[in-house]
Design an enzyme around this catalytic site. Sequence first.
Site, PDB file in Angstrom:
ATOM      1  N   ASN A 198      -6.455  -6.397   4.215  1.00  0.00           N
ATOM      2  CA  ASN A 198      -5.045  -6.727   3.958  1.00  0.00           C
ATOM      3  C   ASN A 198      -5.022  -7.946   3.048  1.00  0.00           C
ATOM      4  O   ASN A 198      -6.065  -8.488   2.674  1.00  0.00           O
ATOM      5  CB  ASN A 198      -4.298  -6.976   5.277  1.00  0.00           C
ATOM      6  CG  ASN A 198      -2.795  -7.075   5.068  1.00  0.00           C
ATOM      7  OD1 ASN A 198      -2.204  -6.216   4.405  1.00  0.00           O
ATOM      8  ND2 ASN A 198      -2.165  -8.096   5.588  1.00  0.00           N
ATOM      9  N   LYS A 199      -3.847  -8.385   2.701  1.00  0.00           N
ATOM     10  CA  LYS A 199      -3.673  -9.496   1.756  1.00  0.00           C
ATOM     11  C   LYS A 199      -4.567 -10.675   2.085  1.00  0.00           C
ATOM     12  O   LYS A 199      -4.727 -11.030   3.259  1.00  0.00           O
ATOM     13  CB  LYS A 199      -2.193  -9.902   1.777  1.00  0.00           C
ATOM     14  CG  LYS A 199      -1.817 -11.049   0.867  1.00  0.00           C
ATOM     15  CD  LYS A 199      -2.252 -10.865  -0.569  1.00  0.00           C
ATOM     16  CE  LYS A 199      -1.817  -9.568  -1.214  1.00  0.00           C
ATOM     17  NZ  LYS A 199      -2.516  -9.302  -2.491  1.00  0.00           N
ATOM     18  N   ASP A 251      -3.957  -2.567   3.853  1.00  0.00           N
ATOM     19  CA  ASP A 251      -4.169  -1.786   2.621  1.00  0.00           C
ATOM     20  C   ASP A 251      -5.191  -0.678   2.823  1.00  0.00           C
ATOM     21  O   ASP A 251      -5.168   0.329   2.136  1.00  0.00           O
ATOM     22  CB  ASP A 251      -4.611  -2.712   1.488  1.00  0.00           C
ATOM     23  CG  ASP A 251      -3.417  -3.489   0.992  1.00  0.00           C
ATOM     24  OD1 ASP A 251      -3.076  -4.505   1.622  1.00  0.00           O
ATOM     25  OD2 ASP A 251      -2.790  -3.040   0.014  1.00  0.00           O
ATOM     26  N   ALA A 280       0.800  -1.235   0.000  1.00  0.00           N
ATOM     27  CA  ALA A 280       0.000   0.000   0.000  1.00  0.00           C
ATOM     28  C   ALA A 280       0.835   1.288   0.000  1.00  0.00           C
ATOM     29  O   ALA A 280       0.659   2.146  -0.879  1.00  0.00           O
ATOM     30  CB  ALA A 280      -0.985  -0.031   1.165  1.00  0.00           C
ATOM     31  N   ARG A 333      -5.076   0.269  -8.981  1.00  0.00           N
ATOM     32  CA  ARG A 333      -5.470  -0.762  -8.016  1.00  0.00           C
ATOM     33  C   ARG A 333      -6.456  -0.129  -7.025  1.00  0.00           C
ATOM     34  O   ARG A 333      -6.193   0.947  -6.502  1.00  0.00           O
ATOM     35  CB  ARG A 333      -4.239  -1.324  -7.293  1.00  0.00           C
ATOM     36  CG  ARG A 333      -3.259  -2.030  -8.254  1.00  0.00           C
ATOM     37  CD  ARG A 333      -2.216  -2.827  -7.493  1.00  0.00           C
ATOM     38  NE  ARG A 333      -2.800  -4.003  -6.853  1.00  0.00           N
ATOM     39  CZ  ARG A 333      -2.136  -4.772  -5.992  1.00  0.00           C
ATOM     40  NH1 ARG A 333      -0.889  -4.469  -5.650  1.00  0.00           N
ATOM     41  NH2 ARG A 333      -2.711  -5.827  -5.454  1.00  0.00           N
TER      42      ARG A 333
END
Length: 353
Positions: free
Chosen positions: A248-249, A238, A47, A88
């Site tokens: 997040n991931k 993120d 990020a 993104r």
Amino acid sequence: MLPTIARQDDTVVMIDQRKLPAREVYVRCRTAPQVARAIRAMVIRGAPAIGVAAAMGIALGMRGSRATGTQKFATEFFKTCELMAATRPTAVNLFWAIERLKRAFAAGAEAGESVDQLKDRLDAEAQAIHDEDVAGCRAMGAFGAEVVPADARILTHCNAGALATAGYGTALGVVRGAVEAGKRVVVFADETRPFLQGARLTAWELVRDGIETTVITDNMAGALMHQGKVNLVIVGADRIAANGDTANKIGTYAVALLARAHQIPFYVAAPRSTIDLGTPDGARIPIEERSAKEVTHLGGAQIVPVGARVWNPAFDVTPHELVSGIITECGVVRPPYAESLRRLFDAAAAATP
Ligand code: MRU
């Protein structure tokens, strides 16, 4: 320190994170569309690094503008901002960085600056975003070190390290801060399917720093915790919604559930540029879905039969109830997040002259 991204004359240079750890290759972008493509293709990812890349990409693009009048220059500027914003969707740092450049541009335009002065102003703002990110990560590392036990066995997911920021890292910044504070730290890195940020990038960074690192596949975290081998989880983010829900991931949510089941503290390390008070809760965070090929192929080889359907969300949302604390560059924020996150920004606003 690791060279994640830098402006060099009329280029933005970034280490190609798709090629690590096998090869250390640098990509040299000469135009804003090239930077946008690099973000989309994950040459650069994480990020804060995405935000820095977008800012540098916009400044680079505008430096190359042939516009002579401020009106034409402004039209090009806003088009370039739109191009970057479409790269993104989940990491809010991208939109935060673009907004900062827009504010800088507006201040320059209001002051009646020439095109050349506006170009200088955009360059300076992009560089400031870069430098502030490194300083913020270091501050996060120092604050975060306080929550790290003297003999720490830390599990992390994805890569929230120097490569995911302008340098030093968020979650890995806390690891580095704890090591610098004299604590004994070993790290377990989830491999993080499908892009393997943990196995490829986190392990690469930490091994270079001489920090003991063990890579596990994502499905091993439960067994590891059950055997008492983890006493802290730290991940990056993120986007953190106003109530503390954290995107997040993909896979982070499962790790948070496991941590709760094993009574292991679960911390998120992220700068304020990742906190989005405009998004009330995690359900409103846009989640990027990426190409099926990331799942069907591994190292170029097809591992899924043709005809199988694929779901490939790049992120998931961890509900705030599972988060023990959020480590920021201004200190560690605790529940209830709706109040503590708001206070974090109110305090910063009050401190700004
Ligand atoms: O898809 P990526 O690699 O950009 O996702 C990165 C993550 O999810 C990181 O954990 C997050 O951006 C924090 S980076 C300091």
